[in-house]
Design a protein around this motif. Structure first.
Motif, PDB file in Angstrom:
ATOM      1  N   GLN A  46      -3.032  40.559 213.026  1.00  0.00           N
ATOM      2  CA  GLN A  46      -2.416  40.190 211.759  1.00  0.00           C
ATOM      3  C   GLN A  46      -0.990  39.679 211.981  1.00  0.00           C
ATOM      4  OE1 GLN A  46      -4.313  40.317 208.928  1.00  0.00           O
ATOM      5  NE2 GLN A  46      -5.919  40.957 210.363  1.00  0.00           N
ATOM      6  N   CYS A  47      -0.522  39.775 213.217  1.00  0.00           N
ATOM      7  CA  CYS A  47       0.821  39.302 213.563  1.00  0.00           C
ATOM      8  C   CYS A  47       0.762  37.842 214.003  1.00  0.00           C
ATOM      9  CB  CYS A  47       1.412  40.151 214.693  1.00  0.00           C
ATOM     10  SG  CYS A  47       1.523  41.916 214.320  1.00  0.00           S
ATOM     11  N   ASP A  48       1.918  37.191 214.026  1.00  0.00           N
ATOM     12  CA  ASP A  48       1.986  35.844 214.586  1.00  0.00           C
ATOM     13  C   ASP A  48       1.910  35.896 216.106  1.00  0.00           C
ATOM     14  OD1 ASP A  48       2.506  34.166 212.131  1.00  0.00           O
ATOM     15  OD2 ASP A  48       4.165  35.586 211.974  1.00  0.00           O
ATOM     16  N   THR A  49       2.546  36.911 216.679  1.00  0.00           N
ATOM     17  CA  THR A  49       2.500  37.136 218.123  1.00  0.00           C
ATOM     18  C   THR A  49       2.438  38.635 218.369  1.00  0.00           C
ATOM     19  OG1 THR A  49       3.795  35.142 218.640  1.00  0.00           O
ATOM     20  CG2 THR A  49       3.733  36.874 220.317  1.00  0.00           C
ATOM     21  N   THR A  50       1.580  39.055 219.284  1.00  0.00           N
ATOM     22  CA  THR A  50       1.482  40.465 219.642  1.00  0.00           C
ATOM     23  C   THR A  50       1.556  40.613 221.159  1.00  0.00           C
ATOM     24  OG1 THR A  50       0.147  41.010 217.699  1.00  0.00           O
ATOM     25  CG2 THR A  50       0.051  42.540 219.550  1.00  0.00           C
ATOM     26  N   TYR A  51       2.337  41.600 221.588  1.00  0.00           N
ATOM     27  CA  TYR A  51       2.476  41.904 223.017  1.00  0.00           C
ATOM     28  C   TYR A  51       1.832  43.247 223.317  1.00  0.00           C
ATOM     29  CZ  TYR A  51       6.035  38.218 223.355  1.00  0.00           C
ATOM     30  OH  TYR A  51       6.706  37.022 223.341  1.00  0.00           O
ATOM     31  N   LEU A  52       1.133  43.305 224.440  1.00  0.00           N
ATOM     32  CA  LEU A  52       0.596  44.554 224.947  1.00  0.00           C
ATOM     33  C   LEU A  52       1.687  45.218 225.786  1.00  0.00           C
ATOM     34  CD1 LEU A  52      -2.166  45.981 224.729  1.00  0.00           C
ATOM     35  CD2 LEU A  52      -2.762  44.965 226.936  1.00  0.00           C
ATOM     36  N   VAL A  53       2.034  46.448 225.437  1.00  0.00           N
ATOM     37  CA  VAL A  53       3.152  47.126 226.106  1.00  0.00           C
ATOM     38  C   VAL A  53       2.697  48.470 226.649  1.00  0.00           C
ATOM     39  CG1 VAL A  53       4.896  45.988 224.682  1.00  0.00           C
ATOM     40  CG2 VAL A  53       3.947  48.188 223.946  1.00  0.00           C
ATOM     41  N   PRO A  54       3.398  49.016 227.645  1.00  0.00           N
ATOM     42  CA  PRO A  54       3.073  50.364 228.130  1.00  0.00           C
ATOM     43  C   PRO A  54       3.289  51.398 227.035  1.00  0.00           C
ATOM     44  CG  PRO A  54       4.533  49.205 229.665  1.00  0.00           C
ATOM     45  CD  PRO A  54       4.493  48.386 228.419  1.00  0.00           C
ATOM     46  N   GLU A  55       2.611  52.529 227.163  1.00  0.00           N
ATOM     47  CA  GLU A  55       2.817  53.610 226.211  1.00  0.00           C
ATOM     48  C   GLU A  55       4.247  54.121 226.308  1.00  0.00           C
ATOM     49  OE1 GLU A  55      -0.054  56.679 226.509  1.00  0.00           O
ATOM     50  OE2 GLU A  55      -1.744  55.385 225.967  1.00  0.00           O
ATOM     51  N   LEU A  56       4.736  54.629 225.195  1.00  0.00           N
ATOM     52  CA  LEU A  56       6.126  55.081 225.120  1.00  0.00           C
ATOM     53  C   LEU A  56       6.405  56.213 226.103  1.00  0.00           C
ATOM     54  CD1 LEU A  56       8.594  54.299 223.460  1.00  0.00           C
ATOM     55  CD2 LEU A  56       8.017  56.113 221.859  1.00  0.00           C
ATOM     56  N   SER A  57       5.375  57.009 226.419  1.00  0.00           N
ATOM     57  CA  SER A  57       5.562  58.109 227.364  1.00  0.00           C
ATOM     58  C   SER A  57       5.964  57.617 228.750  1.00  0.00           C
ATOM     59  CB  SER A  57       4.272  58.942 227.459  1.00  0.00           C
ATOM     60  OG  SER A  57       3.182  58.131 227.833  1.00  0.00           O
ATOM     61  N   ASN A  58       5.614  56.373 229.055  1.00  0.00           N
ATOM     62  CA  ASN A  58       6.038  55.749 230.312  1.00  0.00           C
ATOM     63  C   ASN A  58       7.364  55.038 230.056  1.00  0.00           C
ATOM     64  OD1 ASN A  58       6.284  54.476 232.772  1.00  0.00           O
ATOM     65  ND2 ASN A  58       4.231  53.585 232.760  1.00  0.00           N
ATOM     66  N   ASN A  59       8.433  55.825 229.959  1.00  0.00           N
ATOM     67  CA  ASN A  59       9.701  55.328 229.435  1.00  0.00           C
ATOM     68  C   ASN A  59      10.231  54.097 230.155  1.00  0.00           C
ATOM     69  OD1 ASN A  59       9.725  57.335 227.545  1.00  0.00           O
ATOM     70  ND2 ASN A  59      11.175  58.635 228.621  1.00  0.00           N
ATOM     71  N   LYS A  60      10.318  54.171 231.471  1.00  0.00           N
ATOM     72  CA  LYS A  60      10.942  53.082 232.215  1.00  0.00           C
ATOM     73  C   LYS A  60      10.144  51.781 232.080  1.00  0.00           C
ATOM     74  CE  LYS A  60      13.473  55.815 235.631  1.00  0.00           C
ATOM     75  NZ  LYS A  60      13.700  56.090 237.080  1.00  0.00           N
ATOM     76  N   LEU A 356      -5.625  39.142 224.746  1.00  0.00           N
ATOM     77  CA  LEU A 356      -4.463  40.032 224.765  1.00  0.00           C
ATOM     78  C   LEU A 356      -4.462  40.890 226.031  1.00  0.00           C
ATOM     79  CD1 LEU A 356      -1.959  41.203 223.425  1.00  0.00           C
ATOM     80  CD2 LEU A 356      -3.440  42.637 222.006  1.00  0.00           C
ATOM     81  N   GLU A 357      -5.644  41.382 226.418  1.00  0.00           N
ATOM     82  CA  GLU A 357      -5.731  42.195 227.635  1.00  0.00           C
ATOM     83  C   GLU A 357      -5.412  41.373 228.879  1.00  0.00           C
ATOM     84  OE1 GLU A 357      -9.072  45.584 226.540  1.00  0.00           O
ATOM     85  OE2 GLU A 357      -9.751  43.593 227.211  1.00  0.00           O
ATOM     86  N   LEU A 358      -5.883  40.145 228.915  1.00  0.00           N
ATOM     87  CA  LEU A 358      -5.711  39.302 230.105  1.00  0.00           C
ATOM     88  C   LEU A 358      -4.278  38.803 230.237  1.00  0.00           C
ATOM     89  CD1 LEU A 358      -6.986  37.781 232.508  1.00  0.00           C
ATOM     90  CD2 LEU A 358      -7.485  35.898 230.923  1.00  0.00           C
ATOM     91  N   ASN A 359      -3.710  38.314 229.138  1.00  0.00           N
ATOM     92  CA  ASN A 359      -2.394  37.667 229.194  1.00  0.00           C
ATOM     93  C   ASN A 359      -1.240  38.594 228.830  1.00  0.00           C
ATOM     94  OD1 ASN A 359      -3.725  35.216 229.796  1.00  0.00           O
ATOM     95  ND2 ASN A 359      -3.990  34.771 227.610  1.00  0.00           N
ATOM     96  N   GLY A 360      -1.570  39.720 228.198  1.00  0.00           N
ATOM     97  CA  GLY A 360      -0.506  40.619 227.756  1.00  0.00           C
ATOM     98  C   GLY A 360       0.179  40.146 226.495  1.00  0.00           C
ATOM     99  N   VAL A 361      -0.279  39.022 225.944  1.00  0.00           N
ATOM    100  CA  VAL A 361       0.295  38.485 224.708  1.00  0.00           C
ATOM    101  C   VAL A 361      -0.783  37.688 223.986  1.00  0.00           C
ATOM    102  CG1 VAL A 361       1.172  36.412 225.883  1.00  0.00           C
ATOM    103  CG2 VAL A 361       2.214  37.151 223.719  1.00  0.00           C
ATOM    104  N   TRP A 362      -0.735  37.719 222.664  1.00  0.00           N
ATOM    105  CA  TRP A 362      -1.670  36.948 221.838  1.00  0.00           C
ATOM    106  C   TRP A 362      -0.885  36.227 220.768  1.00  0.00           C
ATOM    107  CZ3 TRP A 362      -2.657  37.077 216.584  1.00  0.00           C
ATOM    108  CH2 TRP A 362      -3.766  36.351 216.154  1.00  0.00           C
ATOM    109  N   HIS A 363      -1.244  34.956 220.532  1.00  0.00           N
ATOM    110  CA  HIS A 363      -0.562  34.151 219.511  1.00  0.00           C
ATOM    111  C   HIS A 363      -1.570  33.721 218.448  1.00  0.00           C
ATOM    112  CE1 HIS A 363       3.028  33.777 222.015  1.00  0.00           C
ATOM    113  NE2 HIS A 363       2.238  33.443 223.022  1.00  0.00           N
ATOM    114  N   MET A 364      -1.181  33.841 217.186  1.00  0.00           N
ATOM    115  CA  MET A 364      -2.010  33.340 216.099  1.00  0.00           C
ATOM    116  C   MET A 364      -2.022  31.821 216.145  1.00  0.00           C
ATOM    117  SD  MET A 364      -1.689  34.058 211.984  1.00  0.00           S
ATOM    118  CE  MET A 364      -2.013  35.813 212.134  1.00  0.00           C
ATOM    119  N   ARG A 365      -3.171  31.247 215.928  1.00  0.00           N
ATOM    120  CA  ARG A 365      -3.298  29.792 215.946  1.00  0.00           C
ATOM    121  C   ARG A 365      -3.577  29.264 214.542  1.00  0.00           C
ATOM    122  NH1 ARG A 365      -5.501  31.907 220.459  1.00  0.00           N
ATOM    123  NH2 ARG A 365      -4.816  31.060 222.465  1.00  0.00           N
ATOM    124  N   GLY A 366      -3.097  28.080 214.288  1.00  0.00           N
ATOM    125  CA  GLY A 366      -3.359  27.446 213.004  1.00  0.00           C
ATOM    126  C   GLY A 366      -2.320  27.777 211.969  1.00  0.00           C
TER     127      GLY A 366
END
Length: 366
Positions: A46-60, A356-366
């Motif tokens: 539902q976002c224009d761009t979404t990033y896959l990020v590590p869980e917050l517990s993995n602080n660094k 998203l899993e492959l690139n670590g980022v997803w962009h909405m198209r159109g």
């Protein structure tokens, strides 16, 4: 006018969904960037761009990825999707004045205070604000304090995580044998169950026959006041609502314009504003002995943000206008008299998840 970027952490949460639903179709002047640790959540798309990020517990690892995204996207506002995010962002903002100006919260110390029910109780007491009596179950004199609480309020009582949220891991206790098992446990607090109804007590008694496969405590209603503070910590607005709960989630929401509730919200907003709070404050209460008694405060938007928007309190519009000088405009619908909340079905393309899993980022198209 160029688009302003807002970044939502933990966008897959109910908070993230509430923010996006509140914005609705009013996205012409916004770019919505979401962060999430799981790829399959439908809010991601539902976002224009979404990033896959590590869980917050993995602080660094998270902080490194967050810094990269911030440098690339350069958002104008950063919104927290969970209580843990509020703490994490305020901690990063403590050492980064530029980031701090993008956050809707207070100082790191103030955020930690609000995160803890026990510290919130002490803060309220020191500022002459009402708050539900709260005891640390690991206190040395917990048995004496608990006896005084029960003599004043009776059974049942509530055991809650000191830093819990969303009605998770909350236990109703109605006898001394069970209650004493909690004594000396770390990170839990004891509160009275304010205005426990006859039907609730009957429901508790029914467990003597066994444990039902599906059940939800009856009469778990609460009255909530939402306040929004501007960049200078001035009050932008307050809104009261009455919510009926099932399994820890609100399912029927109606406005509550009782002046006692709204005045309570103003008092908390004024006090926290003096200490530098900016943005949303969610104050949850129970109506008890003719008063609204707070038992928890959240320093963020939440899952019922979209419900309040439907009821006429457009807190996302208020916030974006105050902090970004961008007006989302009016919603198309007429404010509702009450809201019946139900689960939604979301169809998600495996192709989007894989991207998203492959690139670590997803962009909405159109």
């Amino acid at each position: 006018m160029s688009k302003k970027t807002i970044l939502i952490t933990s966008v897959g949460s109910q908070v993230g969904e509430g923010i996006i639903r509140s914005i609705g179709t009013r996205r012409d002047l916004l770019k919505i960037v979401g962060l999430n640790s799981t790829a399959e959540n439908p809010n991601n798309f539902q976002c224009d761009t979404t990033y896959l990020v590590p869980e917050l517990s993995n602080n660094k690892a998270f902080e490194q990825k967050f810094a990269e995204i911030m440098s690339q996207e350069r958002p104008s506002l950063v919104l927290s999707g969970r209580d843990d995010d509020v703490i994490m962002l305020s901690k990063l903002g403590r050492d980064d004045p530029e980031l701090k100006q993008l956050l809707l919260s207070g100082s790191y110390d103030l955020c930690k205070t609000i995160r803890s029910k026990l510290d919130t109780y002490r803060y309220a007491y020191s500022n002459d604000l009402p708050f539900c009596f709260t005891i640390d179950v690991s206190d040395e004199d917990i048995e004496t304090q608990a006896a005084e609480l029960i003599n004043s309020h009776g059974w049942p009582v509530l055991i809650k995580p000191r830093e819990g949220y969303g009605a998770q891991d909350i236990w109703i206790v109605s006898d001394w044998v069970t209650l004493k098992k909690w004594f000396a446990k770390k990170d839990f607090v004891l509160q009275p169950f304010l205005s426990a109804s006859t039907s609730l007590k009957s429901w508790l008694s029914s467990f003597q026959k066994g444990i039902p496969l599906h059940s939800s405590a009856p009469d778990t209603v609460q009255d909530v006041v939402q306040a929004v503070l501007g960049p200078d910590s001035s009050l932008l607005g307050v809104f009261g609502m009455h919510t009926q709960m099932k399994s820890g989630r609100s399912w029927r929401v109606t406005p509550n314009n009782n002046e006692k509730l709204l005045a309570l919200g103003r008092r908390f907003a004024e006090t926290l504003g003096r200490d530098g709070w900016r943005g949303p404050l969610n104050i949850q209460t129970r109506y008890h002995d003719g008063k609204y008694i707070p038992f928890e405060i959240n320093g963020r938007f939440n899952g019922t943000t979209s419900a309040r928007t439907e009821l006429g309190f457009d807190e996302i519009r208020l916030s974006i206008l105050a902090f970004l000088n961008v007006d989302l405009g009016d919603r198309d619908n007429i404010p509702a008299d009450y809201l019946h909340r139900r689960s939604n079905d979301y169809a998600v393309s495996q192709g989007k998840i894989s991207e998203l899993e492959l690139n670590g980022v997803w962009h909405m198209r159109g």
